[in-house]
Design an enzyme around this catalytic site. Structure first.
Site, PDB file in Angstrom:
ATOM      1  N   ASP A  80       0.822  -1.215   0.000  1.00  0.00           N
ATOM      2  CA  ASP A  80       0.000   0.000   0.000  1.00  0.00           C
ATOM      3  C   ASP A  80       0.855   1.263   0.000  1.00  0.00           C
ATOM      4  OD1 ASP A  80       1.060  -0.270   2.469  1.00  0.00           O
ATOM      5  OD2 ASP A  80      -0.814  -0.048   3.581  1.00  0.00           O
TER       6      ASP A  80
ATOM      7  N   HIS B 130      21.577  -0.926 -19.716  1.00  0.00           N
ATOM      8  CA  HIS B 130      20.799  -0.329 -18.628  1.00  0.00           C
ATOM      9  C   HIS B 130      20.963  -1.152 -17.350  1.00  0.00           C
ATOM     10  CE1 HIS B 130      18.043   2.232 -21.428  1.00  0.00           C
ATOM     11  NE2 HIS B 130      19.262   2.689 -21.337  1.00  0.00           N
TER      12      HIS B 130
ATOM     13  N   ASP C  19      26.421   6.136 -15.567  1.00  0.00           N
ATOM     14  CA  ASP C  19      25.423   6.874 -16.343  1.00  0.00           C
ATOM     15  C   ASP C  19      24.366   7.303 -15.325  1.00  0.00           C
ATOM     16  OD1 ASP C  19      23.409   7.805 -17.984  1.00  0.00           O
ATOM     17  OD2 ASP C  19      23.524   6.139 -19.414  1.00  0.00           O
TER      18      ASP C  19
ATOM     19  N   ASP D  63      21.629  14.181 -18.305  1.00  0.00           N
ATOM     20  CA  ASP D  63      21.963  12.786 -18.645  1.00  0.00           C
ATOM     21  C   ASP D  63      23.455  12.735 -18.954  1.00  0.00           C
ATOM     22  OD1 ASP D  63      21.892  10.156 -19.465  1.00  0.00           O
ATOM     23  OD2 ASP D  63      20.543  10.480 -21.173  1.00  0.00           O
TER      24      ASP D  63
ATOM     25  N   HIS E 114      23.513   1.018 -29.940  1.00  0.00           N
ATOM     26  CA  HIS E 114      22.484   2.028 -29.657  1.00  0.00           C
ATOM     27  C   HIS E 114      22.761   3.291 -30.471  1.00  0.00           C
ATOM     28  CE1 HIS E 114      25.227   4.288 -26.983  1.00  0.00           C
ATOM     29  NE2 HIS E 114      25.550   3.128 -26.425  1.00  0.00           N
TER      30      HIS E 114
ATOM     31  N   HIS F 268      19.604  11.168 -28.123  1.00  0.00           N
ATOM     32  CA  HIS F 268      18.147  11.272 -28.045  1.00  0.00           C
ATOM     33  C   HIS F 268      17.800  12.673 -27.563  1.00  0.00           C
ATOM     34  CE1 HIS F 268      18.613  10.818 -23.656  1.00  0.00           C
ATOM     35  NE2 HIS F 268      19.447   9.820 -23.921  1.00  0.00           N
TER      36      HIS F 268
ATOM     37  N   HIS G  25      14.353  10.878 -22.037  1.00  0.00           N
ATOM     38  CA  HIS G  25      14.171  10.516 -23.456  1.00  0.00           C
ATOM     39  C   HIS G  25      12.978  11.349 -23.899  1.00  0.00           C
ATOM     40  CE1 HIS G  25      16.230   6.350 -22.748  1.00  0.00           C
ATOM     41  NE2 HIS G  25      17.064   7.360 -22.687  1.00  0.00           N
TER      42      HIS G  25
ATOM     43  N   GLU H 158      26.245  10.442 -27.116  1.00  0.00           N
ATOM     44  CA  GLU H 158      26.683   9.377 -26.220  1.00  0.00           C
ATOM     45  C   GLU H 158      27.139   8.102 -26.928  1.00  0.00           C
ATOM     46  OE1 GLU H 158      23.456   7.452 -24.029  1.00  0.00           O
ATOM     47  OE2 GLU H 158      22.066   8.944 -24.791  1.00  0.00           O
TER      48      GLU H 158
ATOM     49  N   TYR I 166      31.298  -1.660 -26.655  1.00  0.00           N
ATOM     50  CA  TYR I 166      30.999  -2.667 -25.626  1.00  0.00           C
ATOM     51  C   TYR I 166      31.587  -4.014 -26.047  1.00  0.00           C
ATOM     52  CZ  TYR I 166      27.801   1.162 -24.752  1.00  0.00           C
ATOM     53  OH  TYR I 166      27.278   2.413 -24.533  1.00  0.00           O
TER      54      TYR I 166
ATOM     55  N   ARG J 259      31.241   4.243 -22.437  1.00  0.00           N
ATOM     56  CA  ARG J 259      30.315   5.207 -23.043  1.00  0.00           C
ATOM     57  C   ARG J 259      30.674   6.572 -22.468  1.00  0.00           C
ATOM     58  NH1 ARG J 259      25.997   2.767 -22.087  1.00  0.00           N
ATOM     59  NH2 ARG J 259      25.085   3.739 -20.231  1.00  0.00           N
TER      60      ARG J 259
ATOM     61  N   GLU K 126      28.956  10.469 -22.399  1.00  0.00           N
ATOM     62  CA  GLU K 126      27.694  11.132 -22.753  1.00  0.00           C
ATOM     63  C   GLU K 126      27.630  12.545 -22.203  1.00  0.00           C
ATOM     64  OE1 GLU K 126      24.179   9.318 -20.968  1.00  0.00           O
ATOM     65  OE2 GLU K 126      22.914  10.255 -22.500  1.00  0.00           O
TER      66      GLU K 126
HETATM   67  N1  GLY Z   1      20.561   7.362 -19.227  1.00  0.00           N
HETATM   68  C1  GLY Z   1      19.833   6.759 -20.279  1.00  0.00           C
HETATM   69  C2  GLY Z   1      20.390   7.123 -21.575  1.00  0.00           C
HETATM   70  O1  GLY Z   1      21.533   7.530 -21.652  1.00  0.00           O
HETATM   71  O2  GLY Z   1      19.723   7.112 -22.559  1.00  0.00           O
HETATM   72 MN    MN Z   2      21.156   9.292 -22.793  1.00  0.00          MN
HETATM   73 MN    MN Z   3      22.593   8.304 -19.991  1.00  0.00          MN
END
Ligand code: GLY
Ligand code: MN
Ligand code: MN
Length: 476
Positions: free
Chosen positions: A59, A257, A274, A285, A380, A384, A391, A417, A421, A439, A441
């Protein structure tokens, strides 16, 4: 030539937050509402639905987060609200709000409610009802309208009520996102200031995490760095993370992720972070990857330097008229050439055409699964949109790939970004690089002449990172 900024942080520099905390002014909210009305047809009604509470356990709920469209239009911060824009003509238009009623008993348990009076006094409503009156009042609005704007989003209770009303009295149905998401794409000066502020707080948190990691090699864990990051977000005035923090040591970085964040960090591994905060509803981000012990190995250095080269090239290509696709292609070409030079990919893959030919040959020969391609190492996109959602929305829907082909304009905000990998368990990877995931970013806003990097304060060159971490161990 883009006017992008490169980081200038020295090893000991601290990030200084501006004394004045940015905010969205009342005038800006009024202008957003007016602009929304302007785009509606005469004799129409548009419903913008707020978020409801989401159950976490038995709850108890997750921390409430308002839907970004409501945050954008009038900033109303409480659950179960609906905005109804009722337009007859330009001269006859009203913002009607449906909100939870005042309820002293419930407010004792879960906090202050604005109620209908607060909606009118503070959130620009011309008229306000309690939310239980939605079906009754919305039916009257629909009866007078020839067009209705709606989007079947995440509030299933409201969706059900709307569907029943609409089926009883069908009208021309348009997607409300076509208006509000188009407006959200271009950020105002105040919005850019909010995102810059979020980015600055997040940058400071990344610096603190790097320093802590250097000081505590041997005992530091993914969870401890997450704690440092999220302490810094709150300590510097952010209300929330913008998304679940990722702190991934060694091969965990190859799970894009990864959010378990529950392993020790090993001396000799890289750690990929990240993580970033949300400030006043606006996201940031940031990803940085650095050696747990503060010193890159040769293999780590080779991959890191290549990803950084791709990221800097992609930032340099971020200028008015670029597209998310064109920026991605710049990063991809740098990675492709670099991987050939490192002997990871065959020489024939130096160009996209060459890579496609080798893939077609492998498919024909039935050996496709054994072929290492850039797509296996970098799976990827390079960026974005970002804003109230990490996003962020695109005018034609984030699921529709055509938004990646829309030329950018000043005020568009997106991430840059690239990554590489090398899964530890994938035998196609050269042994030298297995277990490395990198990565990098940053967040950029398109300006009239190029872009501004909103998160530039976190070090990202190899020298800067090593210097910052070395300095941290001296001062501990
Ligand atoms: N932190 C999620 C991405 O970089 O898209
Ligand atoms: Mn991102
Ligand atoms: Mn990110």
């Amino acid at each position: 030539m883009s006017t992008s900024t490169t980081p200038t942080t020295s090893a000991s520099a601290a990030v200084t937050l501006p004394a004045a905390v940015p905010a969205i002014s009342e005038g800006e909210y009024r202008a957003r509402i007016a602009r929304f009305f302007d785009e509606m047809k005469d004799n129409s009604v548009a419903f913008v639905v707020g978020a409801d509470e989401k159950l976490r356990s038995n709850d108890t709920d997750y921390k409430f987060r308002q839907s970004s469209d409501v945050l954008y239009l009038n900033g109303f911060p409480q659950p179960d609200a609906i905005l109804a824009f009722v337009k007859v003509t330009k001269e006859d238009q009203k913002l009607v709000m449906f909100v939870l009623p005042k309820d002293p008993t419930k407010e004792t348990w879960t906090g202050f409610r604005e109620g209908t009076e607060g909606a009118k006094a503070k959130y620009f409503a011309d008229v306000a009802f309690v939310v239980d009156d939605f079906s009754k009042e919305a039916a009257k609005m629909l009866a007078k309208a020839t067009t209705v704007y709606y989007h079947y989003g995440h509030n299933h209770g409201v969706n059900k009520k709307f569907r029943a009303l609409y089926e009883a009295d069908p009208k021309d149905l348009l997607n409300v996102n076509q208006i509000v998401h188009a407006h959200r794409m271009i950020k105002s000066t105040a919005e850019i200031a909010m995102i810059r502020h979020a980015g600055t707080i997040s940058a400071e948190a990344h610096i603190e995490a790097m320093k802590r990691c250097a000081r505590e090699v041997g005992t530091v864990t993914e969870g401890k760095l997450q704690a440092t990051l999220e302490f810094q977000f709150g300590d510097k005035g952010a209300q929330s993370v913008a998304y679940q923090s990722i702190v991934a040591g060694g091969n965990n970085a190859n799970t894009l992720h990864y959010t378990l964040n529950d392993k020790p960090l090993k001396d000799g591994d890289l750690v990929l972070i990240d993580a970033a905060c949300e400030f006043g509803g606006y996201a940031s981000d940031i990803t940085r990857t650095f050696p747990v012990n503060g010193k890159f190995s040769d293999a780590q250095r080779e991959i890191y330097a290549l990803v950084l080269k791709a990221q800097l090239a992609a930032i340099d290509a971020s200028k008015p008229g670029c597209t998310l696709r064109s920026v991605h292609e710049v990063a991809v070409q740098v990675l492709r050439e670099g991987l050939v030079d490192l002997g990871v990919l065959p020489a024939g893959m130096r160009t996209q055409d060459g890579a496609e030919k080798l893939l077609a040959d492998a498919k024909a020969a039935g050996t496709e699964k054994d072929l290492l391609t850039l797509g296996v190492l970098y799976m990827h996109g390079t960026g974005h949109w970002m804003g109230l959602d990490v996003h962020d929305v695109a005018k034609n829907g984030t699921k529709n790939p055509s938004h990646k082909l829309v030329p950018t304009k000043a005020g568009n905000v997106f991430t840059v970004e690239p990554g590489l990998y090398f899964d530890a368990n994938d035998k196609r990877m050269p042994a030298r690089y297995r277990g490395i995931g990198v990565r990098i970013e940053d967040d950029v806003v398109i300006t009239d002449t190029g872009c501004e990097v909103l998160t530039a304060k976190v070090p990202k060159s190899i020298d800067e990172i090593e210097a910052l971490m070395a300095e941290a161990t001296k001062s501990s």
